[in-house]
Design a protein around this motif. Structure first.
Motif, short mmCIF file in Angstrom:
data_model
loop_
_atom_site.label_atom_id
_atom_site.label_comp_id
_atom_site.label_asym_id
_atom_site.label_seq_id
_atom_site.Cartn_x
_atom_site.Cartn_y
_atom_site.Cartn_z
N ARG A 1 4.52 -6.19 -8.25
CA ARG A 1 4.57 -5.85 -7.22
C ARG A 1 4.95 -5.16 -6.61
NH1 ARG A 1 5.52 -12.14 -3.64
NH2 ARG A 1 6.39 -12.59 -5.35
N SER A 2 5.92 -3.70 -7.66
CA SER A 2 6.83 -3.12 -7.13
C SER A 2 6.27 -2.18 -6.64
CB SER A 2 7.11 -3.12 -8.65
OG SER A 2 6.21 -1.93 -9.02
N SER A 3 4.51 -1.81 -7.26
CA SER A 3 4.38 -0.85 -6.28
C SER A 3 3.26 -1.03 -5.20
CB SER A 3 2.97 -0.15 -8.06
OG SER A 3 1.81 -1.09 -7.72
N ASP A 4 3.32 -2.11 -4.62
CA ASP A 4 2.44 -2.08 -3.00
C ASP A 4 2.61 -1.58 -1.93
OD1 ASP A 4 1.32 -3.63 -4.93
OD2 ASP A 4 1.83 -5.30 -4.09
N ASP A 5 3.82 -1.43 -2.97
CA ASP A 5 4.96 -1.01 -0.67
C ASP A 5 5.39 0.26 -1.25
OD1 ASP A 5 4.90 -3.11 0.33
OD2 ASP A 5 6.68 -4.27 -0.18
N THR A 6 4.36 1.55 -1.98
CA THR A 6 5.62 2.60 -2.27
C THR A 6 4.73 3.61 -1.27
OG1 THR A 6 5.42 2.61 -4.55
CG2 THR A 6 4.84 4.77 -3.75
N PRO A 7 5.56 3.58 -0.31
CA PRO A 7 4.36 5.69 1.01
C PRO A 7 3.91 6.69 -0.03
CG PRO A 7 6.71 5.62 0.55
CD PRO A 7 6.70 4.08 -0.63
N ASN A 8 3.39 6.77 1.22
CA ASN A 8 2.80 7.98 0.84
C ASN A 8 3.46 9.78 0.87
OD1 ASN A 8 0.68 10.46 0.97
ND2 ASN A 8 -0.75 9.30 1.28
N VAL A 9 3.67 10.50 0.16
CA VAL A 9 4.83 11.37 0.51
C VAL A 9 4.07 12.56 1.47
CG1 VAL A 9 5.50 12.00 -2.22
CG2 VAL A 9 3.45 12.50 -1.47
N GLU A 10 2.99 12.30 1.76
CA GLU A 10 3.19 13.16 2.98
C GLU A 10 3.81 12.44 4.07
OE1 GLU A 10 0.58 16.18 2.76
OE2 GLU A 10 0.84 15.68 0.91
N ASP A 11 4.08 11.49 4.07
CA ASP A 11 4.80 10.47 5.61
C ASP A 11 6.45 10.78 5.35
OD1 ASP A 11 2.07 10.06 6.50
OD2 ASP A 11 2.43 8.18 5.41
N PHE A 12 6.83 11.21 4.29
CA PHE A 12 8.74 11.74 4.14
C PHE A 12 8.35 12.54 5.34
CE2 PHE A 12 8.16 9.07 0.89
CZ PHE A 12 8.49 9.05 -0.33
N GLU A 13 9.93 12.53 6.11
CA GLU A 13 10.26 13.26 6.58
C GLU A 13 11.58 14.40 5.67
OE1 GLU A 13 12.88 11.48 10.43
OE2 GLU A 13 11.99 9.17 9.38
N LEU A 14 11.57 14.92 6.62
CA LEU A 14 12.62 16.27 5.75
C LEU A 14 13.13 16.51 6.21
CD1 LEU A 14 9.46 18.42 3.28
CD2 LEU A 14 11.93 16.64 2.32
N TYR A 15 14.88 16.85 6.02
CA TYR A 15 15.32 18.06 7.07
C TYR A 15 16.83 18.85 6.03
CZ TYR A 15 16.23 13.60 9.13
OH TYR A 15 15.48 12.01 10.59
N MET A 16 16.57 20.12 6.63
CA MET A 16 16.96 20.81 5.45
C MET A 16 18.74 21.60 6.36
SD MET A 16 16.10 24.72 5.00
CE MET A 16 14.85 24.29 3.69
N TYR A 17 19.12 21.27 5.55
CA TYR A 17 20.63 21.57 5.62
C TYR A 17 21.38 22.34 5.77
CZ TYR A 17 20.67 16.65 6.53
OH TYR A 17 20.80 14.37 7.24
N ALA A 18 22.25 23.30 6.53
CA ALA A 18 22.83 24.78 6.19
C ALA A 18 24.19 23.82 6.18
CB ALA A 18 22.50 26.17 6.79
N ASN A 19 26.07 24.09 5.75
CA ASN A 19 26.71 24.02 6.07
C ASN A 19 27.38 22.16 6.39
OD1 ASN A 19 27.11 26.25 4.91
ND2 ASN A 19 27.17 27.72 7.20
N GLY A 20 26.21 21.66 6.61
CA GLY A 20 26.54 20.43 7.02
C GLY A 20 26.06 20.69 8.17
N VAL A 21 25.09 20.71 8.81
CA VAL A 21 24.20 21.09 10.07
C VAL A 21 22.01 20.87 9.63
CG1 VAL A 21 24.04 21.85 12.29
CG2 VAL A 21 26.03 21.70 10.97
N VAL A 22 21.89 19.89 10.20
CA VAL A 22 20.67 20.73 10.23
C VAL A 22 19.72 21.20 10.81
CG1 VAL A 22 18.16 19.33 10.77
CG2 VAL A 22 20.52 17.91 10.87
N ALA A 23 19.44 22.31 9.36
CA ALA A 23 18.89 23.64 10.43
C ALA A 23 17.37 23.95 10.55
CB ALA A 23 19.59 24.98 9.30
#
Length: 306
Positions: A76-98
């Motif tokens: 059953r491991s693959s049943d709950d695999t999310p779509n990568v299009e729905d992932f959130e993205l964070y870009m950090y510069a010096n530890g701060v969200v840029a």
């Protein structure tokens, strides 16, 4: 011939103005290369992948020895695999969200970024959101944006919480009049699990506790702890099987079978009325002063108890 003589010989015959021009070009090239690392803008091409591979606990031979109903949970491991299009993205510069993108689908590969070093993090779900269909995926990578260049980066996100699949045999369903379970982590947010449940549960790694509340056919009821595992880790998949008398006719013994990192374990609980009705021990103290601390050594006792 010394170094100075060699250099003089190398440049003899070259017009002075050509020599100066060559030196200026070389110097400008060095300065531009250095400035490309500190000034300007570049683009980013990102490849995102969700790795749904799980750490199945116990050896393959042990897993094969489990009941068919429990082996089914292994697929059953693959049943709950999310779509990568729905992932959130964070870009950090010096530890701060840029930069932040609510979904990967919103990421624009033509967007310009200031030159510099960044950490890029992709997530799906939340580690403290537990229950059915609640996987939490996370992945990070470090990258450098250079002036007038396109940087290629890749993030592979893995399951960061623990997955638990529980199967109750037909013997459990027949033996008890009612039977339900509660699964929780250290967050203490119990997830109710029925005896016919086939869905997997996702919990924060660490403590794992499985409790049960049941009523026997004769009306005897009880709430007790079936299983406690102190340390679980992200990406692990626990396969837990609950059975009575190994499916055979008998007075009543509850078996909880599961795999650990080292081996297969089985915990047995006596379901006889005599065993279930035993009262838990109550401890009382004597010879202690309220609010006062004391130090005792082995073999010693408080003065009031002598």
């Amino acid at each position: 011939m010394n170094t100075k003589t060699m250099l003089t010989a190398c440049f003899e015959g070259i017009p002075r103005h050509l020599f100066l021009l060559t030196a200026i070009i070389l110097l400008c090239g060095c300065e531009r290369n250095e400035s490309d690392l500190t000034e300007g803008y570049g683009t980013l091409t990102l490849r995102l992948e969700a790795d749904n591979n799980l750490i199945e606990l116990g050896s393959s031979s042990q897993t094969k020895s489990l009941p068919d109903s429990l082996q089914t949970a292994n697929t059953r491991s693959s049943d709950d695999t999310p779509n990568v299009e729905d992932f959130e993205l964070y870009m950090y510069a010096n530890g701060v969200v840029a930069e932040y993108w609510e979904t990967f689908s919103q990421f624009d590969p033509t967007q310009q970024f200031s030159v510099g070093n960044y950490e890029l993090k992709a997530v799906y779900g939340a580690i403290d959101k537990e229950g059915f269909f609640s996987p939490y995926y996370e992945g990070t990578t470090n990258l450098q944006i250079k002036n007038r260049e396109n940087t290629e980066a890749e993030i592979t996100c893995k399951l960061s919480n623990v997955k638990v699949s529980i199967t109750c045999t037909d013997a459990v369903k027949k033996y008890f009049k009612t039977f339900s379970m509660q699964l929780r982590s250290e967050l203490n947010n119990p997830v109710e699990i029925g005896k016919d449940e086939t869905r997997s549960v996702y919990l924060k790694p660490g403590l794992l506790v499985l409790n049960a509340q049941f009523e026997k056919q004769n009306g005897t009821s009880k709430k007790l702890e079936l299983l406690r595992i102190e340390e679980t880790e992200g990406q692990q998949h626990y396969l837990i099987n609950v059975d009575v008398n190994n499916g055979e006719v008998g007075s009543g013994t509850l078996q909880i079978t599961y795999n650990t990192v080292q081996s297969e374990e089985t915990k047995e609980i006596d379901l006889s009325d005599a065993s279930l009705n035993i009262k838990e021990p109550v401890f009382t103290t004597q010879g202690f002063e309220n609010g006062a601390s004391m130090t005792l050594r082995e073999g010693a006792q408080p003065e009031a108890m002598k």
